[in-house]
Design a protein around this motif. Structure first.
Motif, PDB file in Angstrom:
ATOM      1  N   ARG A 124      47.730  34.336  49.988  1.00 33.90           N
ATOM      2  CA  ARG A 124      47.471  35.782  49.928  1.00 33.90           C
ATOM      3  C   ARG A 124      47.210  36.240  48.494  1.00 33.90           C
ATOM      4  O   ARG A 124      46.311  37.049  48.250  1.00 33.90           O
ATOM      5  N   ARG A 125      47.993  35.722  47.551  1.00 35.36           N
ATOM      6  CA  ARG A 125      47.778  36.120  46.159  1.00 35.36           C
ATOM      7  C   ARG A 125      46.444  35.617  45.630  1.00 35.36           C
ATOM      8  O   ARG A 125      45.759  36.326  44.877  1.00 35.36           O
ATOM      9  N   LEU A 126      46.074  34.408  45.984  1.00 37.76           N
ATOM     10  CA  LEU A 126      44.776  33.877  45.544  1.00 37.76           C
ATOM     11  C   LEU A 126      43.631  34.711  46.096  1.00 37.76           C
ATOM     12  O   LEU A 126      42.648  34.986  45.394  1.00 37.76           O
ATOM     13  N   GLU A 127      43.737  35.124  47.364  1.00 36.01           N
ATOM     14  CA  GLU A 127      42.655  35.886  47.979  1.00 36.01           C
ATOM     15  C   GLU A 127      42.595  37.324  47.475  1.00 36.01           C
ATOM     16  O   GLU A 127      41.666  38.059  47.810  1.00 36.01           O
ATOM     17  N   ASN A 128      43.567  37.723  46.663  1.00 31.65           N
ATOM     18  CA  ASN A 128      43.494  39.018  45.989  1.00 31.65           C
ATOM     19  C   ASN A 128      42.793  38.935  44.639  1.00 31.65           C
ATOM     20  O   ASN A 128      42.527  39.973  44.022  1.00 31.65           O
ATOM     21  N   LEU A 129      42.492  37.715  44.178  1.00 36.17           N
ATOM     22  CA  LEU A 129      41.759  37.567  42.924  1.00 36.17           C
ATOM     23  C   LEU A 129      40.303  37.991  43.135  1.00 36.17           C
ATOM     24  O   LEU A 129      39.745  37.794  44.222  1.00 36.17           O
ATOM     25  N   PRO A 130      39.659  38.558  42.119  1.00 40.17           N
ATOM     26  CA  PRO A 130      38.332  39.156  42.308  1.00 40.17           C
ATOM     27  C   PRO A 130      37.289  38.222  42.902  1.00 40.17           C
ATOM     28  O   PRO A 130      36.528  38.626  43.786  1.00 40.17           O
ATOM     29  N   TRP A 131      37.221  36.975  42.422  1.00 40.08           N
ATOM     30  CA  TRP A 131      36.143  36.091  42.849  1.00 40.08           C
ATOM     31  C   TRP A 131      36.473  35.289  44.112  1.00 40.08           C
ATOM     32  O   TRP A 131      35.595  34.630  44.669  1.00 40.08           O
ATOM     33  N   VAL A 132      37.709  35.337  44.578  1.00 44.56           N
ATOM     34  CA  VAL A 132      38.118  34.479  45.696  1.00 44.56           C
ATOM     35  C   VAL A 132      37.874  35.186  47.020  1.00 44.56           C
ATOM     36  O   VAL A 132      38.451  36.236  47.306  1.00 44.56           O
ATOM     37  N   ARG A 152      33.237  34.169  45.979  1.00 37.77           N
ATOM     38  CA  ARG A 152      32.154  35.112  46.262  1.00 37.77           C
ATOM     39  C   ARG A 152      30.941  34.785  45.386  1.00 37.77           C
ATOM     40  O   ARG A 152      31.089  34.380  44.236  1.00 37.77           O
ATOM     41  N   THR A 153      29.759  34.975  45.942  1.00 32.01           N
ATOM     42  CA  THR A 153      28.517  34.767  45.201  1.00 32.01           C
ATOM     43  C   THR A 153      27.908  36.122  44.872  1.00 32.01           C
ATOM     44  O   THR A 153      27.647  36.917  45.787  1.00 32.01           O
ATOM     45  N   PRO A 154      27.679  36.432  43.603  1.00 29.52           N
ATOM     46  CA  PRO A 154      27.101  37.740  43.269  1.00 29.52           C
ATOM     47  C   PRO A 154      25.674  37.859  43.799  1.00 29.52           C
ATOM     48  O   PRO A 154      24.875  36.938  43.672  1.00 29.52           O
ATOM     49  N   LEU A 155      25.384  38.993  44.413  1.00 29.52           N
ATOM     50  CA  LEU A 155      24.074  39.232  45.003  1.00 29.52           C
ATOM     51  C   LEU A 155      23.264  40.245  44.212  1.00 29.52           C
ATOM     52  O   LEU A 155      22.076  40.052  43.960  1.00 29.52           O
ATOM     53  N   ALA A 156      23.900  41.343  43.834  1.00 27.06           N
ATOM     54  CA  ALA A 156      23.147  42.442  43.210  1.00 27.06           C
ATOM     55  C   ALA A 156      24.083  43.314  42.399  1.00 27.06           C
ATOM     56  O   ALA A 156      25.311  43.235  42.518  1.00 27.06           O
ATOM     57  N   LEU A 157      23.473  44.149  41.562  1.00 27.46           N
ATOM     58  CA  LEU A 157      24.188  45.241  40.906  1.00 27.46           C
ATOM     59  C   LEU A 157      24.002  46.491  41.759  1.00 27.46           C
ATOM     60  O   LEU A 157      22.900  46.774  42.233  1.00 27.46           O
ATOM     61  N   TRP A 158      25.094  47.210  41.943  1.00 24.67           N
ATOM     62  CA  TRP A 158      25.060  48.435  42.747  1.00 24.67           C
ATOM     63  C   TRP A 158      25.375  49.620  41.842  1.00 24.67           C
ATOM     64  O   TRP A 158      26.383  49.623  41.149  1.00 24.67           O
ATOM     65  N   GLN A 159      24.490  50.629  41.863  1.00 29.63           N
ATOM     66  CA  GLN A 159      24.697  51.829  41.064  1.00 29.63           C
ATOM     67  C   GLN A 159      25.032  52.997  41.982  1.00 29.63           C
ATOM     68  O   GLN A 159      24.300  53.293  42.931  1.00 29.63           O
ATOM     69  N   LEU A 160      26.160  53.636  41.696  1.00 30.04           N
ATOM     70  CA  LEU A 160      26.564  54.822  42.444  1.00 30.04           C
ATOM     71  C   LEU A 160      27.142  55.829  41.463  1.00 30.04           C
ATOM     72  O   LEU A 160      28.089  55.508  40.729  1.00 30.04           O
ATOM     73  N   ASP A 161      26.566  57.020  41.457  1.00 28.33           N
ATOM     74  CA  ASP A 161      27.016  58.078  40.545  1.00 28.33           C
ATOM     75  C   ASP A 161      27.049  57.601  39.096  1.00 28.33           C
ATOM     76  O   ASP A 161      27.971  57.907  38.342  1.00 28.33           O
ATOM     77  N   GLY A 162      26.063  56.814  38.723  1.00 33.56           N
ATOM     78  CA  GLY A 162      25.946  56.348  37.351  1.00 33.56           C
ATOM     79  C   GLY A 162      26.824  55.162  37.005  1.00 33.56           C
ATOM     80  O   GLY A 162      26.755  54.658  35.880  1.00 33.56           O
ATOM     81  N   LEU A 164      27.997  51.190  37.540  1.00 27.70           N
ATOM     82  CA  LEU A 164      27.492  49.907  38.016  1.00 27.70           C
ATOM     83  C   LEU A 164      28.638  49.009  38.468  1.00 27.70           C
ATOM     84  O   LEU A 164      29.697  48.953  37.832  1.00 27.70           O
ATOM     85  N   SER A 165      28.406  48.291  39.573  1.00 29.29           N
ATOM     86  CA  SER A 165      29.353  47.303  40.071  1.00 29.29           C
ATOM     87  C   SER A 165      28.578  46.080  40.522  1.00 29.29           C
ATOM     88  O   SER A 165      27.386  46.169  40.862  1.00 29.29           O
ATOM     89  N   VAL A 166      29.247  44.925  40.547  1.00 31.87           N
ATOM     90  CA  VAL A 166      28.664  43.701  41.084  1.00 31.87           C
ATOM     91  C   VAL A 166      29.095  43.577  42.548  1.00 31.87           C
ATOM     92  O   VAL A 166      30.280  43.752  42.863  1.00 31.87           O
ATOM     93  N   ILE A 167      28.151  43.290  43.444  1.00 30.41           N
ATOM     94  CA  ILE A 167      28.473  43.127  44.858  1.00 30.41           C
ATOM     95  C   ILE A 167      28.082  41.729  45.310  1.00 30.41           C
ATOM     96  O   ILE A 167      27.205  41.085  44.720  1.00 30.41           O
ATOM     97  N   ASP A 168      28.744  41.259  46.381  1.00 32.18           N
ATOM     98  CA  ASP A 168      28.438  39.943  46.920  1.00 32.18           C
ATOM     99  C   ASP A 168      27.526  40.064  48.133  1.00 32.18           C
ATOM    100  O   ASP A 168      27.043  41.159  48.466  1.00 32.18           O
ATOM    101  N   HIS A 169      27.289  38.938  48.825  1.00 31.97           N
ATOM    102  CA  HIS A 169      26.337  38.912  49.933  1.00 31.97           C
ATOM    103  C   HIS A 169      26.802  39.729  51.132  1.00 31.97           C
ATOM    104  O   HIS A 169      25.982  40.093  51.985  1.00 31.97           O
ATOM    105  N   GLU A 170      28.083  40.004  51.222  1.00 29.32           N
ATOM    106  CA  GLU A 170      28.598  40.813  52.325  1.00 29.32           C
ATOM    107  C   GLU A 170      28.723  42.283  51.951  1.00 29.32           C
ATOM    108  O   GLU A 170      29.222  43.083  52.737  1.00 29.32           O
ATOM    109  N   GLY A 171      28.277  42.628  50.749  1.00 26.32           N
ATOM    110  CA  GLY A 171      28.347  44.016  50.317  1.00 26.32           C
ATOM    111  C   GLY A 171      29.669  44.414  49.719  1.00 26.32           C
ATOM    112  O   GLY A 171      29.887  45.599  49.427  1.00 26.32           O
ATOM    113  N   HIS A 172      30.571  43.455  49.496  1.00 30.21           N
ATOM    114  CA  HIS A 172      31.861  43.767  48.883  1.00 30.21           C
ATOM    115  C   HIS A 172      31.716  43.860  47.367  1.00 30.21           C
ATOM    116  O   HIS A 172      31.053  43.028  46.753  1.00 30.21           O
ATOM    117  N   ARG A 173      32.363  44.859  46.799  1.00 30.57           N
ATOM    118  CA  ARG A 173      32.370  44.984  45.348  1.00 30.57           C
ATOM    119  C   ARG A 173      33.324  43.946  44.760  1.00 30.57           C
ATOM    120  O   ARG A 173      34.446  43.780  45.235  1.00 30.57           O
TER     121      ARG A 173
END
Length: 295
Positions: A124-132, A152-162, A164-173
């Motif tokens: 559970r703790r490992l799956e709380n790490l950002p990339w896991v 997680r594999t980075p897919l795109a940069l997402w811009q919302l209200d100015g 930026l965040s990195v999102i993966d293939h499932e749309g998770h930030r």
């Protein structure tokens, strides 16, 4: 698959037949020491045999715990004193997760009692790490923890209200990840963009020459996309059959070079027409079949 043996302080990672022989001698010595300690502590030999021979089963199924907390703690203490302690952590699947973060998530120090280690909590703790994205954690007696990570594999940069965040293939930030380290990724903008980004990017990539011109994709009312090209032209895709519209634009561009003109916007939302808006004061262009012009 890459395998990483995490460097625990004071431990060396050995390999080869000589190391295997040393490890086997160590296991045998631990077994004898554990049996002697169990006899002195009044722990039945059957329990000691379970710890040595199938300790993972005995602990993970809760068998030891059901014998009573005091008994379980005595068994863990006996095992630790006999040498069943953490020696090494072997990790596969790691590309971006920092080794220090993995060790911290395990919740066990070097030399800690390996039977007191909880693989479920560590998972559970490992799956709380950002990339896991997912993790499996196994305890291998006498002294090894094995971890298999799916990152997680980075897919795109997402811009919302100015922002930026990195999102993966499932749309998770992917939290705690610096966008400036991923400026090579495509940019999607607006509410609802992450959930639909993977499908859109596959659509754009179906026409490589057009895809190379894309600067950003803007989600409109969470129904459809506007594509902003590097030359500033905005392409309005329809909510239905956007792939067909994108391919139609690519075909027109290959034949007529419409994007080489002084164009501001191309509206592809009509199924039978392509509406082009020219810049003010620009020279009107001849109209290819299926194309209308506005100013």
């Amino acid at each position: 698959m890459r395998r990483l043996t995490l460097p625990l302080p004071g431990l060396s990672n050995r390999s080869g037949k000589a190391a295997d022989a040393r490890a086997e001698r160590k296991r045998r010595a631990r077994r004898k020491a554990l049996l002697r300690f169990g006899a002195r502590a009044g722990i039945p030999a059957a329990v000691i045999a379970a710890i040595v021979g199938s300790g993972v089963w005995a602990w993970q199924t809760g068998w030891l715990a059901r014998q009573g907390q005091q008994f379980a703690h005595a068994a863990v203490g006996a095992a630790a004193n006999a040498g069943l302690t953490l020696d090494q952590v072997i990790v596969t699947g790691r590309e971006r997760t920092q080794p220090d973060s993995i060790l911290a998530a395990l919740g066990i120090r070097q030399g800690g009692p390996i039977l007191g280690f909880d693989p479920a909590q560590a998972k559970r703790r490992l799956e709380n790490l950002p990339w896991v994205k997912a993790a499996t954690v196994e305890r291998r007696l006498p002294g090894t923890v094995r971890i298999a990570l799916t990152e997680r594999t980075p897919l795109a940069l997402w811009q919302l209200d100015g922002r930026l965040s990195v999102i993966d293939h499932e749309g998770h930030r992917i939290d705690r990840t610096a966008p400036e380290a991923h400026t090579n990724l495509p940019l999607v903008v607006g509410p609802g963009a992450p959930e639909h980004a993977e499908k859109l990017l596959a659509l754009l990539a179906s026409e490589p020459e057009m895809n190379a011109r894309v600067q950003a994709a803007v989600r409109v009312r969470d129904r459809r996309w506007n594509i902003v090209l590097r030359n500033g032209v905005e392409v309005q895709l329809p909510a239905q059959t956007p792939a067909r519209a994108w391919s139609r634009l690519a075909a027109v561009e290959r034949k007529h070079g419409v994007l080489q003109r002084d164009v501001r916007m191309i509206d592809l939302r009509l199924p039978d027409r392509m509406v082009v808006r020219m810049s003010p004061g620009s020279k009107p262009m001849s109209e290819p079949p299926g194309m209308g012009e506005s100013t």
